[in-house]
Motif scaffolding. Structure first.
Motif, PDB file in Angstrom:
ATOM      1  N   VAL A 142      35.648 -48.744  -4.819  1.00  0.00           N
ATOM      2  CA  VAL A 142      34.585 -49.480  -5.488  1.00  0.00           C
ATOM      3  C   VAL A 142      33.308 -49.260  -4.693  1.00  0.00           C
ATOM      4  O   VAL A 142      33.256 -49.561  -3.500  1.00  0.00           O
ATOM      5  CB  VAL A 142      34.902 -50.999  -5.546  1.00  0.00           C
ATOM      6  N   HIS A 143      32.290 -48.722  -5.354  1.00  0.00           N
ATOM      7  CA  HIS A 143      30.992 -48.509  -4.718  1.00  0.00           C
ATOM      8  C   HIS A 143      29.969 -49.379  -5.434  1.00  0.00           C
ATOM      9  O   HIS A 143      29.700 -49.176  -6.619  1.00  0.00           O
ATOM     10  CB  HIS A 143      30.568 -47.039  -4.813  1.00  0.00           C
ATOM     11  N   LEU A 144      29.420 -50.355  -4.721  1.00  0.00           N
ATOM     12  CA  LEU A 144      28.403 -51.242  -5.285  1.00  0.00           C
ATOM     13  C   LEU A 144      27.071 -50.958  -4.624  1.00  0.00           C
ATOM     14  O   LEU A 144      26.991 -50.831  -3.397  1.00  0.00           O
ATOM     15  CB  LEU A 144      28.777 -52.708  -5.067  1.00  0.00           C
ATOM     16  N   SER A 145      26.021 -50.886  -5.439  1.00  0.00           N
ATOM     17  CA  SER A 145      24.696 -50.641  -4.873  1.00  0.00           C
ATOM     18  C   SER A 145      23.629 -51.305  -5.728  1.00  0.00           C
ATOM     19  O   SER A 145      23.814 -51.530  -6.919  1.00  0.00           O
ATOM     20  CB  SER A 145      24.418 -49.136  -4.753  1.00  0.00           C
ATOM     21  N   ASP A 146      22.536 -51.616  -5.082  1.00  0.00           N
ATOM     22  CA  ASP A 146      21.353 -52.140  -5.754  1.00  0.00           C
ATOM     23  C   ASP A 146      20.349 -50.995  -5.733  1.00  0.00           C
ATOM     24  O   ASP A 146      19.782 -50.674  -4.691  1.00  0.00           O
ATOM     25  CB  ASP A 146      20.818 -53.366  -5.013  1.00  0.00           C
ATOM     26  N   GLU A 147      20.141 -50.360  -6.880  1.00  0.00           N
ATOM     27  CA  GLU A 147      19.356 -49.132  -6.926  1.00  0.00           C
ATOM     28  C   GLU A 147      17.878 -49.353  -6.646  1.00  0.00           C
ATOM     29  O   GLU A 147      17.207 -48.459  -6.148  1.00  0.00           O
ATOM     30  CB  GLU A 147      19.559 -48.433  -8.268  1.00  0.00           C
ATOM     31  N   ASN A 148      17.357 -50.516  -6.975  1.00  0.00           N
ATOM     32  CA  ASN A 148      15.955 -50.833  -6.703  1.00  0.00           C
ATOM     33  C   ASN A 148      15.892 -52.141  -5.929  1.00  0.00           C
ATOM     34  O   ASN A 148      15.490 -53.165  -6.453  1.00  0.00           O
ATOM     35  CB  ASN A 148      15.151 -50.965  -8.008  1.00  0.00           C
ATOM     36  N   SER A 149      16.273 -52.084  -4.684  1.00  0.00           N
ATOM     37  CA  SER A 149      16.415 -53.312  -3.907  1.00  0.00           C
ATOM     38  C   SER A 149      15.094 -54.052  -3.714  1.00  0.00           C
ATOM     39  O   SER A 149      15.078 -55.271  -3.613  1.00  0.00           O
ATOM     40  CB  SER A 149      17.015 -52.989  -2.545  1.00  0.00           C
ATOM     41  N   LEU A 150      13.999 -53.342  -3.688  1.00  0.00           N
ATOM     42  CA  LEU A 150      12.705 -53.988  -3.468  1.00  0.00           C
ATOM     43  C   LEU A 150      12.128 -54.570  -4.750  1.00  0.00           C
ATOM     44  O   LEU A 150      11.294 -55.466  -4.710  1.00  0.00           O
ATOM     45  CB  LEU A 150      11.715 -52.994  -2.856  1.00  0.00           C
ATOM     46  N   LYS A 151      12.567 -54.064  -5.881  1.00  0.00           N
ATOM     47  CA  LYS A 151      12.070 -54.533  -7.165  1.00  0.00           C
ATOM     48  C   LYS A 151      13.176 -55.299  -7.885  1.00  0.00           C
ATOM     49  O   LYS A 151      14.353 -55.014  -7.721  1.00  0.00           O
ATOM     50  CB  LYS A 151      11.628 -53.349  -8.039  1.00  0.00           C
ATOM     51  N   ASN A 152      12.791 -56.249  -8.678  1.00  0.00           N
ATOM     52  CA  ASN A 152      13.762 -57.014  -9.439  1.00  0.00           C
ATOM     53  C   ASN A 152      13.757 -56.509 -10.878  1.00  0.00           C
ATOM     54  O   ASN A 152      13.209 -57.138 -11.768  1.00  0.00           O
ATOM     55  CB  ASN A 152      13.439 -58.507  -9.379  1.00  0.00           C
ATOM     56  N   GLU A 153      14.363 -55.354 -11.096  1.00  0.00           N
ATOM     57  CA  GLU A 153      14.372 -54.723 -12.411  1.00  0.00           C
ATOM     58  C   GLU A 153      15.713 -54.954 -13.104  1.00  0.00           C
ATOM     59  O   GLU A 153      16.715 -55.278 -12.462  1.00  0.00           O
ATOM     60  CB  GLU A 153      14.115 -53.221 -12.273  1.00  0.00           C
TER      61      GLU A 153
END
Length: 129
Positions: A41-52
């Motif tokens: 399982v690979h979890l990531s926040d692709e735009n961590s600085l933006k709340n998109e």
């Protein structure tokens, strides 16, 4: 079935999330657990600085016994939604593979019985499936 979690530094991978992931993956894939050796399982926040929207990504890789691995991805607003969507995709892929393998076995059985009947002139009874 081993579950390996890979969570990037921008995703909150607390104990609650890890427990949730282990539980839901084991429950959802219990029908396939004999054929799966490991789930990554690979979890990531692709735009961590933006709340998109749809910036949480889940990639699931199922390592199958004696087969190629299957990889699916899903993007969503929350980690839980991304995981659930990826699990749905993975289950569809695993169901398709299972269906194809059963069809191959059925066709092989029919062909083998027909070949024996032809070679040895035996009357064959209908195959019950």
């Amino acid at each position: 079935m081993i579950i390996q979690l890979n969570i990037d530094k921008n995703t909150d991978g607390d104990e609650r999330l890890q427990s949730y992931l282990n539980t839901i993956i084991k429950d959802e894939l219990s029908n396939f657990s004999d054929n799966i050796t490991r789930i990554e399982v690979h979890l990531s926040d692709e735009n961590s600085l933006k709340n998109e929207e749809h910036d949480n990504r889940c990639m699931l890789e199922a390592r199958l016994e004696n087969r190629q691995s299957i990889t699916v991805t899903s993007n969503a607003n929350t980690v839980e939604t991304a995981v659930n969507d990826a699990l749905k995709k993975l289950k569809v892929s695993l169901d398709t593979i299972e269906w194809r393998l059963k069809n191959i076995e059925i066709n092989l059985a029919i062909t083998t019985k027909a070949m024996i009947s032809f070679l040895f002139g035996m009357k064959s009874e209908p195959i019950k499936i």
